[in-house]
Design a protein around this motif. Structure first.
Motif, PDB file in Angstrom:
ATOM      1  N   VAL A  22       0.859  -1.177   0.000  1.00 56.37           N
ATOM      2  CA  VAL A  22       0.000   0.000   0.000  1.00 56.37           C
ATOM      3  C   VAL A  22       0.895   1.226   0.000  1.00 56.37           C
ATOM      4  O   VAL A  22       1.901   1.276   0.708  1.00 56.37           O
ATOM      5  N   ILE A  41       1.187   5.737  -1.507  1.00 58.37           N
ATOM      6  CA  ILE A  41       0.572   6.911  -2.097  1.00 58.37           C
ATOM      7  C   ILE A  41       1.519   7.469  -3.141  1.00 58.37           C
ATOM      8  O   ILE A  41       2.717   7.217  -3.127  1.00 58.37           O
ATOM      9  N   TYR A  56      -3.993   6.890  -3.690  1.00 55.81           N
ATOM     10  CA  TYR A  56      -3.569   5.647  -3.054  1.00 55.81           C
ATOM     11  C   TYR A  56      -3.276   4.615  -4.137  1.00 55.81           C
ATOM     12  O   TYR A  56      -3.894   4.621  -5.192  1.00 55.81           O
ATOM     13  N   SER A  74       5.694   6.627   2.371  1.00 53.82           N
ATOM     14  CA  SER A  74       4.230   6.593   2.330  1.00 53.82           C
ATOM     15  C   SER A  74       3.632   6.504   3.724  1.00 53.82           C
ATOM     16  O   SER A  74       2.532   7.011   3.976  1.00 53.82           O
ATOM     17  N   LEU A 101       0.087   7.635   5.676  1.00 50.65           N
ATOM     18  CA  LEU A 101      -0.896   6.569   5.862  1.00 50.65           C
ATOM     19  C   LEU A 101      -1.043   6.085   7.298  1.00 50.65           C
ATOM     20  O   LEU A 101      -1.924   5.277   7.576  1.00 50.65           O
ATOM     21  N   THR A 132      -4.374   4.726   9.094  1.00 51.98           N
ATOM     22  CA  THR A 132      -5.385   4.513   8.060  1.00 51.98           C
ATOM     23  C   THR A 132      -6.004   3.123   8.176  1.00 51.98           C
ATOM     24  O   THR A 132      -5.329   2.166   8.534  1.00 51.98           O
ATOM     25  N   PHE A 166      -9.850   3.914   1.494  1.00 53.58           N
ATOM     26  CA  PHE A 166      -8.902   4.230   2.554  1.00 53.58           C
ATOM     27  C   PHE A 166      -9.548   5.252   3.472  1.00 53.58           C
ATOM     28  O   PHE A 166      -9.917   6.337   3.032  1.00 53.58           O
ATOM     29  N   ASN A 197      -8.608   7.565   6.085  1.00 55.78           N
ATOM     30  CA  ASN A 197      -7.352   8.142   6.528  1.00 55.78           C
ATOM     31  C   ASN A 197      -7.611   9.351   7.422  1.00 55.78           C
ATOM     32  O   ASN A 197      -8.070  10.392   6.948  1.00 55.78           O
ATOM     33  N   VAL A 251      -8.265   5.378  -6.116  1.00 54.15           N
ATOM     34  CA  VAL A 251      -7.420   4.219  -5.828  1.00 54.15           C
ATOM     35  C   VAL A 251      -6.830   3.761  -7.142  1.00 54.15           C
ATOM     36  O   VAL A 251      -7.524   3.548  -8.105  1.00 54.15           O
TER      37      VAL A 251
END
Length: 104
Positions: free
Chosen positions: A28, A30, A40, A68, A72, A75, A90, A92, A102
């Motif tokens: 995962v 960003i 994301y 990242s 995150l 999250t 997500f 967040n 996404v």
């Protein structure tokens, strides 16, 4: 830490089984872009990089780069298949604006 809802956990495990990778990690992160300035991204990976942090929640092993993770941390990954749309979301607490983008 990054957490995973029960519905997201089930969907991630289902998709992971289709990858053909033994014990895949969910990566995962960003990246720049999207309507709020960041978007994301998610993918499956079999390698842990030196700058990765590893989390596990509800049986899902999650890799996040340290860069990242700054955005995150805290999250929750959720999954919805309701009438308003289907997909991962997500949640967040660090985001001042959201758009739901996404990229996978």
């Amino acid at each position: 830490m990054i957490t995973v809802s029960e519905t997201a956990s089930k969907k991630v495990k289902e998709l992971a089984a289709e990858t053909g990778i033994d014990n895949p990690y969910l990566r995962v992160g960003i990246k720049g872009g999207g309507c709020s300035g960041l978007s994301y991204e998610m993918d499956f990976d079999s390698n842990i990089n030196p700058d990765d942090e590893l989390f596990e929640d509800k049986g899902v092993k999650i890799l996040v780069s340290k860069k990242s993770l700054l955005y995150l941390y805290g999250t929750e990954l959720d999954f919805s298949d309701g009438l308003n749309g289907k997909g991962f979301q997500f949640i967040n607490p660090n985001a001042s604006r959201t758009c739901g983008c996404v990229v996978s």
